[in-house]
Enzyme design. Structure first.
Site, PDB file in Angstrom:
ATOM      1  N   PRO A   1      31.435-111.313  87.732  1.00 21.26           N
ATOM      2  CG  PRO A   1      32.705-112.694  89.121  1.00 21.26           C
ATOM      3  CD  PRO A   1      32.050-112.647  87.776  1.00 21.26           C
TER       4      PRO A   1
ATOM      5  CB  VAL B   1      35.748-105.975  93.701  1.00 21.74           C
ATOM      6  CG1 VAL B   1      35.809-105.355  95.089  1.00 21.74           C
ATOM      7  CG2 VAL B   1      36.428-107.337  93.702  1.00 21.74           C
TER       8      VAL B   1
ATOM      9  CB  CYS C   1      40.444-113.161  93.217  1.00 23.44           C
ATOM     10  SG  CYS C   1      40.833-111.496  93.827  1.00 23.44           S
TER      11      CYS C   1
ATOM     12  CE  LYS D   1      35.479-115.242  86.204  1.00 17.53           C
ATOM     13  NZ  LYS D   1      36.892-114.805  86.303  1.00 17.53           N
TER      14      LYS D   1
ATOM     15  NE  ARG E   1      39.398-105.869  81.757  1.00 17.96           N
ATOM     16  CZ  ARG E   1      40.419-105.784  80.915  1.00 17.96           C
ATOM     17  NH1 ARG E   1      41.077-104.631  80.789  1.00 17.96           N
ATOM     18  NH2 ARG E   1      40.783-106.821  80.172  1.00 17.96           N
TER      19      ARG E   1
END
Length: 356
Positions: free
Chosen positions: A34, A36, A117, A157, A241
């Site tokens: 995931p 954002v 996060c 996660k 990434r």
């Protein structure tokens, strides 16, 4: 997604089934994690076309999703080809969690609870990395969902703690909830992304975990997958990434091939994507192949039409249905564009003319 969603997904791509099947085949599960803003439907379709087994949505705040239809429409869109899809959720109470599962499970293949996060605003809300100090709450979030929807896949996660024994205890508590699998990011909530992921910690945690484990962190090249799996013994690898800069990473490409750019264009135009997000994706995909001066010109464009015209002026951008669409690897420079290849990078032939 709205209450008038025209379809319900067939549950033929249950994430845990994919992981188990790959374990039997002796190969790792490949996961696009995931991001954002950036894990929207067109990007998910692109990475899936290039080898991702499981793809995540951006994190969605459960409290907003269950209370506000406007938020639901803004945060989530899908279609019947968007599978295997896990929707990541930021949540801090069982009421919102169960309601979220109830509302979204017809349209996805699983939900992932974000316990990693590190953004301060999220932590203050008691979500993301804040949950790493609340293992019993995470246990309850999963258990409450499983009691209502026993066949629905739930993933957690996490990040690691400074004291790895604390992470071990966290995992042992959460495993008792019925969680299907766990993704471990090899950094603490305070570790900068420039610091290498701690694969030694993931390797140890894999040995004490009874459910499948996916490793997250520092997967930027195709051979990173095998290196991570061989070192840690995990059941799969998540890239975040890495797939942002190269959506074809899992297909074995070192840099984004042109065919991935064409497929992304096709999905973005047909499914819809905010102009600035589309522009950012293209800039990320081409960053390793095109000089900053050339990319800067593309990034200065103010609207979708201007970017399309720029691509058509510089490159041979095929449309879906045209011969050769989605097949080429090398970037096809158009004659007369003023671009040349030099040492594997595309730059202006007349550097003085385009000096910034």
């Amino acid at each position: 997604m709205t209450k008038h969603q025209p379809f319900v997904k067939e549950k033929i791509n249950k994430p845990i089934d994919i992981i188990r099947r790959n374990i039997e085949l002796g190969k790792p599960t490949l996961v696009a994690g995931p991001m954002v803003r950036y894990s929207k439907l067109p990007f998910r379709a692109t990475v899936r076309r290039f080898g991702a087994d499981i793809v995540y949505s951006p994190m969605i705040l459960a409290r907003e999703f269950v209370r506000n239809e406007t938020a639901r429409v803004a945060d989530f869109s899908t279609n019947d080809e968007d599978t295997c899809l896990i929707v990541q959720v930021g949540v801090n109470n069982t009421t919102d969690m169960v309601r979220m599962v109830e509302m979204i499970n017809p349209y996805c293949d699983g939900i992932g609870i974000n316990c990693g996060c590190p953004i301060k605003d999220q932590v203050r809300e008691g979500i993301g990395a804040a949950l790493m100090s609340e293992p019993h709450l995470v246990h309850d979030l999963v258990k409450a969902s499983k009691e209502r929807f026993p066949d629905f896949c739930i993933e957690v996660k996490i990040r690691i703690h400074d004291d790895i024994k604390q992470t071990e205890e966290f995992i042992k508590i959460v495993e008792k909830s019925g969680v299907d699998f766990i993704t471990i990011h090899g950094r603490t909530k305070d570790t900068r992304s420039s610091i290498p992921a701690n694969f030694e910690a993931i390797k140890y945690l894999k040995t004490i975990t009874t459910v499948p484990v996916i490793a997250n962190g520092d997967c930027f090249k195709p051979d990173d997958v095998d290196k991570i799996v061989k070192y840690t013994g995990v059941d799969g690898v998540m890239a975040v990434r890495g797939v942002l800069t190269n959506p074809a990473l899992f297909a074995g490409y070192e840099v984004t091939p042109w065919k991935a750019v064409e497929w992304f264009w096709y999905y973005a135009v047909n499914y819809g994507l905010h102009f600035r997000l589309l522009q950012h994706h293209l800039s990320e995909m081409l960053d390793k192949s095109i000089s900053n001066k050339v990319l800067r010109e593309m990034n200065f464009k103010k609207n979708l039409v201007d970017v399309i015209e720029w691509f058509d002026e510089m490159f041979d951008l095929k449309r879906f249905g045209e011969e050769g669409f989605g097949e080429r690897v090398e970037i096809p420079i158009k004659p007369g564009s003023g671009l040349i290849f030099s040492n594997g990078i595309i730059l202006w032939e007349d550097s003085e003319k385009h000096k910034s």
